[in-house]
Motif scaffolding. Structure first.
Motif, PDB file in Angstrom:
ATOM      1  N   MET A   1     -10.998  -3.146 -13.044  1.00 40.17           N
ATOM      2  CA  MET A   1     -11.246  -2.120 -12.049  1.00 40.17           C
ATOM      3  C   MET A   1      -9.915  -1.451 -11.686  1.00 40.17           C
ATOM      4  N   ARG A   2      -9.969  -0.137 -11.556  1.00 39.07           N
ATOM      5  CA  ARG A   2      -8.794   0.629 -11.121  1.00 39.07           C
ATOM      6  C   ARG A   2      -9.033   1.149  -9.713  1.00 39.07           C
ATOM      7  N   LEU A   3      -7.959   1.177  -8.930  1.00 42.84           N
ATOM      8  CA  LEU A   3      -8.042   1.650  -7.562  1.00 42.84           C
ATOM      9  C   LEU A   3      -7.057   2.791  -7.328  1.00 42.84           C
ATOM     10  N   ARG A   4      -7.469   3.703  -6.480  1.00 45.26           N
ATOM     11  CA  ARG A   4      -6.572   4.758  -5.988  1.00 45.26           C
ATOM     12  C   ARG A   4      -6.539   4.621  -4.472  1.00 45.26           C
ATOM     13  N   VAL A   5      -5.338   4.589  -3.912  1.00 42.54           N
ATOM     14  CA  VAL A   5      -5.174   4.413  -2.470  1.00 42.54           C
ATOM     15  C   VAL A   5      -4.351   5.568  -1.919  1.00 42.54           C
ATOM     16  N   GLU A   6      -4.834   6.125  -0.837  1.00 42.42           N
ATOM     17  CA  GLU A   6      -4.072   7.095  -0.064  1.00 42.42           C
ATOM     18  C   GLU A   6      -3.689   6.396   1.234  1.00 42.42           C
ATOM     19  N   PHE A   7      -2.428   6.541   1.652  1.00 42.31           N
ATOM     20  CA  PHE A   7      -2.006   5.888   2.877  1.00 42.31           C
ATOM     21  C   PHE A   7      -0.983   6.720   3.632  1.00 42.31           C
ATOM     22  N   THR A   8      -0.948   6.497   4.933  1.00 41.39           N
ATOM     23  CA  THR A   8       0.083   7.059   5.796  1.00 41.39           C
ATOM     24  C   THR A   8       0.529   5.978   6.763  1.00 41.39           C
ATOM     25  N   THR A   9       1.768   6.089   7.195  1.00 42.13           N
ATOM     26  CA  THR A   9       2.287   5.207   8.232  1.00 42.13           C
ATOM     27  C   THR A   9       2.689   6.072   9.416  1.00 42.13           C
ATOM     28  N   GLU A  10       2.568   5.520  10.585  1.00 45.92           N
ATOM     29  CA  GLU A  10       2.908   6.246  11.808  1.00 45.92           C
ATOM     30  C   GLU A  10       3.762   5.362  12.696  1.00 45.92           C
ATOM     31  N   PRO A  11       4.546   5.921  13.590  1.00 44.27           N
ATOM     32  CA  PRO A  11       4.588   7.315  14.018  1.00 44.27           C
ATOM     33  C   PRO A  11       5.360   8.202  13.037  1.00 44.27           C
ATOM     34  N   PHE A  12       4.993   9.480  13.027  1.00 47.25           N
ATOM     35  CA  PHE A  12       5.638  10.467  12.171  1.00 47.25           C
ATOM     36  C   PHE A  12       6.978  10.878  12.756  1.00 47.25           C
ATOM     37  N   ALA A  68       6.096   0.364  12.090  1.00 46.42           N
ATOM     38  CA  ALA A  68       4.865   1.162  12.062  1.00 46.42           C
ATOM     39  C   ALA A  68       3.942   0.700  13.180  1.00 46.42           C
ATOM     40  N   THR A  69       3.339   1.665  13.857  1.00 43.10           N
ATOM     41  CA  THR A  69       2.362   1.340  14.889  1.00 43.10           C
ATOM     42  C   THR A  69       0.946   1.564  14.386  1.00 43.10           C
ATOM     43  N   ARG A  70       0.833   2.224  13.226  1.00 48.12           N
ATOM     44  CA  ARG A  70      -0.464   2.472  12.620  1.00 48.12           C
ATOM     45  C   ARG A  70      -0.267   2.714  11.134  1.00 48.12           C
ATOM     46  N   VAL A  71      -1.144   2.133  10.329  1.00 45.41           N
ATOM     47  CA  VAL A  71      -1.174   2.386   8.894  1.00 45.41           C
ATOM     48  C   VAL A  71      -2.617   2.749   8.551  1.00 45.41           C
ATOM     49  N   SER A  72      -2.785   3.929   7.977  1.00 47.71           N
ATOM     50  CA  SER A  72      -4.124   4.382   7.588  1.00 47.71           C
ATOM     51  C   SER A  72      -4.253   4.296   6.080  1.00 47.71           C
ATOM     52  N   LEU A  73      -5.363   3.708   5.623  1.00 45.21           N
ATOM     53  CA  LEU A  73      -5.604   3.524   4.190  1.00 45.21           C
ATOM     54  C   LEU A  73      -6.975   4.070   3.811  1.00 45.21           C
ATOM     55  N   GLN A  74      -7.027   4.642   2.645  1.00 47.07           N
ATOM     56  CA  GLN A  74      -8.316   4.965   2.024  1.00 47.07           C
ATOM     57  C   GLN A  74      -8.242   4.418   0.612  1.00 47.07           C
ATOM     58  N   VAL A  75      -9.143   3.511   0.281  1.00 46.48           N
ATOM     59  CA  VAL A  75      -9.164   2.858  -1.024  1.00 46.48           C
ATOM     60  C   VAL A  75     -10.396   3.327  -1.783  1.00 46.48           C
ATOM     61  N   ASN A  76     -10.173   3.831  -3.003  1.00 39.63           N
ATOM     62  CA  ASN A  76     -11.272   4.302  -3.845  1.00 39.63           C
ATOM     63  C   ASN A  76     -11.227   3.619  -5.200  1.00 39.63           C
ATOM     64  N   VAL A  77     -12.395   3.249  -5.696  1.00 35.57           N
ATOM     65  CA  VAL A  77     -12.507   2.788  -7.068  1.00 35.57           C
ATOM     66  C   VAL A  77     -12.495   4.027  -7.955  1.00 35.57           C
ATOM     67  N   VAL A  78     -11.693   3.987  -9.016  1.00 34.66           N
ATOM     68  CA  VAL A  78     -11.622   5.110  -9.954  1.00 34.66           C
ATOM     69  C   VAL A  78     -12.742   4.919 -10.961  1.00 34.66           C
ATOM     70  N   PRO A  79     -13.767   5.765 -10.901  1.00 38.54           N
ATOM     71  CA  PRO A  79     -14.923   5.572 -11.789  1.00 38.54           C
ATOM     72  C   PRO A  79     -14.580   5.877 -13.247  1.00 38.54           C
ATOM     73  N   GLY A  80     -15.018   5.006 -14.139  1.00 37.67           N
ATOM     74  CA  GLY A  80     -14.887   5.237 -15.572  1.00 37.67           C
ATOM     75  C   GLY A  80     -13.481   5.187 -16.113  1.00 37.67           C
ATOM     76  N   ALA A  81     -12.518   4.787 -15.298  1.00 38.04           N
ATOM     77  CA  ALA A  81     -11.124   4.761 -15.760  1.00 38.04           C
ATOM     78  C   ALA A  81     -10.853   3.449 -16.493  1.00 38.04           C
ATOM     79  N   ALA A  82     -10.012   3.536 -17.519  1.00 35.55           N
ATOM     80  CA  ALA A  82      -9.603   2.332 -18.241  1.00 35.55           C
ATOM     81  C   ALA A  82      -8.717   1.494 -17.344  1.00 35.55           C
TER      82      ALA A  82
END
Length: 87
Positions: A1-12, A68-82
C-alpha cells in the motif's frame, strides 16, 4: 500500500520557519520517502505505508518537542499505485 500525506505544523511564522517546521522538514527529508514537497503553507510526502507511518511518528514527536501547538494531517491511500519506499 502507498500513502500520500499532507501536513502542516502550527503556529505559523511568515518571516522565517519556526523550529517545529524545521524539525518536521528534516524528518521527512531524511526518511527515504519516494516524494517530499515542503512549502510555507503545506507539505506533502508519499511512499510505502511502512516508511510513511514511521516518518509520521518521528515527525509528530519532533514537531511537538520543538514547539508545535498543532499538527494537521491528511492521509490518503494512493489507489492503483505500485508499492515502493519501504512499505
Amino acid at each position: 500500500m502507498r500513502l500520500r500525506v499532507e501536513f502542516t505544523t502550527e503556529p505559523f511564522d511568515l518571516d522565517e520557519p519556526p523550529p517545529h517546521a524545521v524539525a518536521a522538514r528534516e524528518v521527512v527529508q531524511g526518511a527515504g520517502l519516494d516524494a517530499v514537497d515542503v512549502g510555507p503553507f503545506g507539505n506533502t510526502v508519499e511512499g510505502g505505508a511502512d516508511a510513511v507511518l514511521t516518518a509520521l511518528d518521528a515527525l509528530l514527536r519532533a514537531s511537538l518537542r520543538s514547539g508545535a501547538t498543532r499538527v494537521s494531517l491528511q492521509v490518503n491511500v494512493v489507489p492503483g499505485a505500485a508499492e515502493g519506499g519501504g512499505g
